[in-house]
Design an enzyme around this catalytic site. Structure first.
Site, PDB file in Angstrom:
ATOM      1  N   HIS A 276      70.424 -27.092 104.496  1.00 19.89           N
ATOM      2  CA  HIS A 276      68.704 -26.856 104.165  1.00 19.89           C
ATOM      3  C   HIS A 276      68.367 -25.723 104.646  1.00 19.89           C
ATOM      4  CE1 HIS A 276      64.342 -27.657 104.528  1.00 19.89           C
ATOM      5  NE2 HIS A 276      64.507 -28.597 103.444  1.00 19.89           N
TER       6      HIS A 276
ATOM      7  N   GLN B  44      68.509 -36.462 106.429  1.00 20.08           N
ATOM      8  CA  GLN B  44      68.772 -37.261 105.464  1.00 20.08           C
ATOM      9  C   GLN B  44      69.745 -38.511 105.606  1.00 20.08           C
ATOM     10  OE1 GLN B  44      67.307 -37.002 102.430  1.00 20.08           O
ATOM     11  NE2 GLN B  44      66.386 -35.251 102.561  1.00 20.08           N
TER      12      GLN B  44
ATOM     13  N   LYS C 223      60.531 -38.936 106.487  1.00 22.55           N
ATOM     14  CA  LYS C 223      61.694 -39.569 105.593  1.00 22.55           C
ATOM     15  C   LYS C 223      61.991 -40.723 105.945  1.00 22.55           C
ATOM     16  CE  LYS C 223      63.237 -34.636 104.925  1.00 22.55           C
ATOM     17  NZ  LYS C 223      62.886 -34.178 103.664  1.00 22.55           N
TER      18      LYS C 223
ATOM     19  N   CYS D   2      65.078 -26.033  98.925  1.00 23.20           N
ATOM     20  CA  CYS D   2      65.396 -25.368 100.141  1.00 23.20           C
ATOM     21  C   CYS D   2      66.896 -25.297 100.540  1.00 23.20           C
ATOM     22  CB  CYS D   2      64.554 -26.139 101.248  1.00 23.20           C
ATOM     23  SG  CYS D   2      62.724 -26.253 101.055  1.00 23.20           S
TER      24      CYS D   2
ATOM     25  N   ASP E 237      72.101 -32.379 111.718  1.00 22.89           N
ATOM     26  CA  ASP E 237      70.732 -32.436 111.072  1.00 22.89           C
ATOM     27  C   ASP E 237      70.681 -33.539 110.223  1.00 22.89           C
ATOM     28  OD1 ASP E 237      68.795 -32.585 108.986  1.00 22.89           O
ATOM     29  OD2 ASP E 237      68.979 -30.373 108.279  1.00 22.89           O
TER      30      ASP E 237
HETATM   31  N1  PMP Z   1      67.142 -30.843 106.492  1.00 24.58           N
HETATM   32  C1  PMP Z   1      67.404 -31.520 105.518  1.00 24.58           C
HETATM   33  C2  PMP Z   1      68.774 -31.929 105.293  1.00 24.58           C
HETATM   34  C3  PMP Z   1      66.437 -32.083 104.727  1.00 24.58           C
HETATM   35  O1  PMP Z   1      66.521 -32.647 103.581  1.00 24.58           O
HETATM   36  C4  PMP Z   1      64.993 -31.691 105.186  1.00 24.58           C
HETATM   37  C5  PMP Z   1      63.756 -31.734 104.318  1.00 24.58           C
HETATM   38  N2  PMP Z   1      63.915 -31.712 103.031  1.00 24.58           N
HETATM   39  C6  PMP Z   1      64.816 -30.770 106.196  1.00 24.58           C
HETATM   40  C7  PMP Z   1      66.000 -30.436 107.025  1.00 24.58           C
HETATM   41  C8  PMP Z   1      63.506 -30.372 106.856  1.00 24.58           C
HETATM   42  O2  PMP Z   1      62.776 -31.500 107.319  1.00 24.58           O
HETATM   43  P1  PMP Z   1      61.071 -31.161 107.265  1.00 24.58           P
HETATM   44  O3  PMP Z   1      60.562 -30.251 106.528  1.00 24.58           O
HETATM   45  O4  PMP Z   1      60.485 -32.417 107.829  1.00 24.58           O
HETATM   46  O5  PMP Z   1      61.028 -30.494 108.924  1.00 24.58           O
END
Ligand code: PMP
Length: 405
Positions: free
Chosen positions: A122, A202, A225, A363, A199
């Site tokens: 991401h 997910q 999430k 993203c 990270d």
């Molecule tokens: N890493 C991953 C794998 C994600 O799916 C996301 C959210 N889509 C993020 C980072 C960023 O998370 P946040 O916007 O809650 O900071």
């Protein structure tokens, strides 16, 4: 399939019509919905105990502080950290990664050292490392992804060297659903002398995570999430590492003593929590974790696995539809493209039928480039989704194909 459908009642938002149709919410990877107990916890906090934490010498301050500190212990237990002070509250995964990129980067990354990431990250796990590499004249290396959506583990082995300072890798891809072999990656990285940030945005919502067993140096995730509120996230870091890292932000709560000549810093976790924290949402996250534990994360995992398998089978029946990310070992996310249809048009038509999916680059623009697409449609499941909703998704997609091609 294990039935958890009765838990749907706990989520008031799911029981509404959108564009005249019952809402089918399949955008859980972007954010999950909140059970009533979490919503109640937020209201209760503001109605009954709103006060700043760690400072007051009065009833409300005590109540708020107790509830706030309890959440730290709940998170500690939830991911099996050794100490509560290894849990730092941030505003989300993004802030947690930025904190580490800044602070670990200041303390431990020198020019010409390497940061290893992967092609499936991401943007939150790409850009902070690029910024660090610019600041420190370090080098960013990217491990490729194979055609089926798995990590090219052989390249990972090849890229890793004594020059690698840190490996920053997603546990689960938000686009492909791929579960990376994190334990193996951490072991090998440690053997090469590198630290590892995982990270977990997910992964934590979908299966049991044990940071001590993984031996992760840093593990980050977002509350929103995992059925918690927005605006609160977690940085887990090994105590001995966090102790050696400088503060990320200066201000109230993170200090021991301030003079105009010199400031000394507070102990963990406060050193990394400058200013008034997001008290209500931290407390809400604690309630969300209780909620998950009451259902059982292993039950959630089973239900979501069954839903994902079923949806994969059903979607694969549609001839012009191609799923991107075909590893057997995947979680809760199905990305797909349909020949001749723009993902955005598909999203709009599904929305007209009350079906919420995600469309776009998620993203993860470099990953889109890797697969030669501008974007995908993505359906992502939570345990409260049903087979019937999957049927509606497939019908909606077929309808869209009939209209748009
Ligand atoms: N890493 C991953 C794998 C994600 O799916 C996301 C959210 N889509 C993020 C980072 C960023 O998370 P946040 O916007 O809650 O900071």
């Amino acid at each position: 399939m294990l039935s958890l459908e009765h838990y749907r009642r706990d989520f008031p938002i799911l029981h509404q019509k959108v564009n005249g149709f019952p809402l089918v919410y399949l955008d859980n990877a972007a954010t999950s919905q909140k059970p009533q107990v979490v919503i109640d916890a937020l209201v209760n906090y503001y109605q009954k105990i709103n006060s700043n934490v760690h400072r007051g010498a009065h009833y409300l301050a005590d109540q708020a502080t107790i509830a706030f500190d309890e959440t730290r212990k709940k998170v500690q237990k939830f991911i099996n950290a050794q100490y509560p002070e290894e849990i730092i509250f941030t505003k989300g995964t993004t802030e947690s990664i930025n904190l580490v990129a800044f602070s670990f980067g200041e303390a431990f990354v020198s020019p010409q050292q390497e940061i290893l990431i992967t092609e499936m990250e991401h943007h939150a796990n790409i850009v902070p490392w690029q910024m660090l590499c610019e600041r420190k004249k370090a080098i960013l290396k990217v491990v490729p992804v194979l055609e089926d959506g798995t990590l090219d583990i052989e390249s990972f082995y090849r890229f890793l060297s004594p020059n690698t300072s840190l490996v920053a890798i997603t546990h689960v891809s938000n686009v492909l659903g791929t579960i990376n072999p994190i334990q193996e990656i951490i072991q090998v990285a440690h053997a090469a002398g590198a630290k590892v940030l995982v990270d977990g945005a997910q992964s934590v919502p979908h299966f049991q995570v044990n940071v001590q067993e993984l031996d992760a140096d840093f593990f980050v995730f977002s509350g929103h999430k995992i059925f918690g509120p927005t605006g609160v996230g977690i940085l887990y870091g090994k105590k001995e590492l966090l102790e050696l890292m400088p503060p990320y932000q200066g201000g109230g709560a993170m200090i021991k003593e301030v003079t105009f000549e010199r400031t000394t810093y507070n102990r963990l976790p406060h050193k990394f929590e400058a200013g008034t924290p997001n008290i209500a949402d931290v407390i809400g996250l604690g309630v969300a974790l209780d909620y998950v534990q009451n259902i059982g994360i292993e039950n959630i995992a089973l239900q979501e696995h069954a839903l994902t398998e079923y949806a994969t089978q059903q979607l694969q029946q549609i001839p012009s539809l191609k799923i991107i990310g075909n590893t057997p070992n995947k979680v809760s996310v199905i990305s797909f493209v349909i020949s001749g249809i723009h993902h955005y048009d598909l999203g709009m038509l599904l929305d007209a039928n009350g079906i919420a999916i995600r469309t776009g680059h998620h993203c993860a623009q470099p990953l889109m480039r890797r697969f030669g697409v501008e974007g995908t449609a993505r359906a992502s499941f939570a345990f409260y989704n049903t087979k019937e909703e999957i049927h509606k998704l497939c019908e909606g997609v077929e309808k869209a194909i009939a209209v748009l091609t």
